[in-house]
Design an enzyme around this catalytic site. Structure first.
Site, PDB file in Angstrom:
ATOM      1  CG  ASP A 187      -2.102   0.917   1.083  1.00 46.62           C
ATOM      2  OD1 ASP A 187      -2.341   1.408  -0.039  1.00 46.62           O
ATOM      3  OD2 ASP A 187      -2.794   1.168   2.090  1.00 46.62           O
TER       4      ASP A 187
ATOM      5  CG  ASN B 248      -7.859  -2.072  -5.342  1.00 43.75           C
ATOM      6  OD1 ASN B 248      -6.941  -2.864  -5.154  1.00 43.75           O
ATOM      7  ND2 ASN B 248      -8.099  -1.084  -4.483  1.00 43.75           N
TER       8      ASN B 248
HETATM    9  C1  IPE Z   1      -5.433  -2.781  -0.328  1.00 41.80           C
HETATM   10  O1  IPE Z   1      -5.097  -1.463  -0.500  1.00 41.80           O
HETATM   11  C2  IPE Z   1      -5.414  -3.501  -1.637  1.00 41.80           C
HETATM   12  C3  IPE Z   1      -4.108  -3.715  -2.231  1.00 41.80           C
HETATM   13  C4  IPE Z   1      -2.949  -3.419  -1.701  1.00 41.80           C
HETATM   14  C5  IPE Z   1      -4.151  -4.345  -3.523  1.00 41.80           C
HETATM   15  P1  IPE Z   1      -6.202  -0.316  -0.675  1.00 41.80           P
HETATM   16  O2  IPE Z   1      -5.439   0.953  -0.772  1.00 41.80           O
HETATM   17  O3  IPE Z   1      -7.103  -0.645  -1.795  1.00 41.80           O
HETATM   18  O4  IPE Z   1      -7.004  -0.427   0.682  1.00 41.80           O
HETATM   19  P2  IPE Z   1      -7.915   0.627   1.446  1.00 41.80           P
HETATM   20  O5  IPE Z   1      -8.929   1.111   0.463  1.00 41.80           O
HETATM   21  O6  IPE Z   1      -7.012   1.741   1.887  1.00 41.80           O
HETATM   22  O7  IPE Z   1      -8.476  -0.117   2.600  1.00 41.80           O
HETATM   23  C1  IPE Z   2      -1.414   0.283  -3.377  1.00 41.52           C
HETATM   24  O1  IPE Z   2      -1.247   1.649  -3.456  1.00 41.52           O
HETATM   25  C2  IPE Z   2      -1.616  -0.336  -4.731  1.00 41.52           C
HETATM   26  C3  IPE Z   2      -2.965  -0.864  -4.967  1.00 41.52           C
HETATM   27  C4  IPE Z   2      -3.989  -0.800  -4.184  1.00 41.52           C
HETATM   28  C5  IPE Z   2      -3.150  -1.510  -6.241  1.00 41.52           C
HETATM   29  P1  IPE Z   2      -2.485   2.645  -3.457  1.00 41.52           P
HETATM   30  O2  IPE Z   2      -2.848   2.935  -4.864  1.00 41.52           O
HETATM   31  O3  IPE Z   2      -3.579   2.126  -2.612  1.00 41.52           O
HETATM   32  O4  IPE Z   2      -1.811   3.925  -2.796  1.00 41.52           O
HETATM   33  P2  IPE Z   2      -2.458   4.934  -1.761  1.00 41.52           P
HETATM   34  O5  IPE Z   2      -3.042   4.120  -0.653  1.00 41.52           O
HETATM   35  O6  IPE Z   2      -3.495   5.713  -2.502  1.00 41.52           O
HETATM   36  O7  IPE Z   2      -1.302   5.774  -1.313  1.00 41.52           O
HETATM   37 MG    MG Z   3      -4.097   2.375  -0.655  1.00 37.87          MG
END
Ligand code: IPE
Ligand code: IPE
Ligand code: MG
Length: 241
Positions: free
Chosen positions: A16, A64
């Site tokens: 994340d 997602n």
């Molecule tokens: C969790 O991250 C999913 C992945 C790392 C693929 P998100 O960024 O989607 O999670 P939330 O929305 O902050 O809980």
């Molecule tokens: C994790 O990074 C990757 C996926 C969920 C695919 P994010 O895209 O969730 O990054 P933040 O949480 O917005 O920083």
């Molecule tokens: Mg995230």
């Protein structure tokens, strides 16, 4: 950094913070995801070198899809690119690839790539890289429950035989050991629908570092924290895992 003595068999990572990494640099979110792929590459190599047997990476959650379509399509594109570019090297390094998650919503070209990666690397024994893609634990549990129901109604399973083992055998992770350690980067402290069943007795390590900054030192740091934890599995004394 000193490599800890006790290396968990299965490490799962909620990668994340790609978006925040990009934002901090005034870049579009895509740039963060691209940098995240480099961290994936490095982590696979480091995990294998450190003797981790199973590495599960949460790459795309069933939630997602609610992101803007352009970002969803960037993430799909990056997975395709990663498999196309890295599959041969992973195979050469004797890494087995397994994909968990719901496949029916994925486009045929991605499905074919994923299937290909699994077929080519099946039986490789240095490490199993599990990619959680279009993965959501509740969805996985529901699909397993539906399989149990159809196995019962078609006479392949009797209701008395429904137990934890029969259930686990119908999850996407069938045959894999449960994760010993779940790492989440970016400072968030939640599971976001990741391995709810499998992580029942996992140790959790939450790290402030954003995913693109996750390197060998951060992995070793997480492993050291894991090494200092006492796992009891409901008993009284620590059990070595
Ligand atoms: C969790 O991250 C999913 C992945 C790392 C693929 P998100 O960024 O989607 O999670 P939330 O929305 O902050 O809980
Ligand atoms: C994790 O990074 C990757 C996926 C969920 C695919 P994010 O895209 O969730 O990054 P933040 O949480 O917005 O920083
Ligand atoms: Mg995230």
């Amino acid at each position: 950094m000193q490599v800890p003595e006790r290396i968990p068999e299965h490490v799962a990572v909620i990668m994340d913070g790609n978006g925040r990494w990009a934002k901090a640099r005034g870049l579009p979110r895509t740039a963060g995801h691209k940098a995240g792929v480099n961290a994936v590459r490095e982590t696979v190599r480091n995990a294998s070198e450190l003797g981790i047997r199973y590495l599960t990476l949460y790459a795309f959650s069933s939630e997602n899809w609610s992101r803007p379509p352009a970002e969803v399509s960037d993430l799909m594109g990056l997975l395709k690119l990663f498999i196309r570019r890295d599959l041969a090297d992973l195979h050469k390094s004797n890494v087995e690839i397994r994909i968990i998650g719901e496949r029916s919503r994925l486009k045929p070209d991605i499905l074919k790539l994923l299937q290909n990666a699994e077929d080519l690397t099946r039986g490789n024994s240095a490490m199993t890289l599990v990619i959680a893609f279009n993965y959501g634990s509740r969805d996985e549990i529901i699909r397993a429950a539906a399989r149990i129901a159809s196995d019962v109604s078609e006479g392949r399973l009797s209701p008395e035989d429904i137990g934890a083992a029969a259930f686990a055998a119908r999850l996407d992770t069938a045959g894999m050991p449960d994760p010993d350690l779940v790492i989440r980067t970016s400072g968030e402290q939640r599971l976001s629908n990741f391995l709810l069943w499998q992580a029942a007795y996992a140790e959790f390590v939450f790290m402030p570092c954003l995913w693109p900054d996750f390197g060998r030192d951060q992995l070793i740091e997480a492993l050291s924290v894991f090494g200092s934890r006492e796992r009891r599995f409901g008993g009284v004394e620590a059990r070595v895992s």
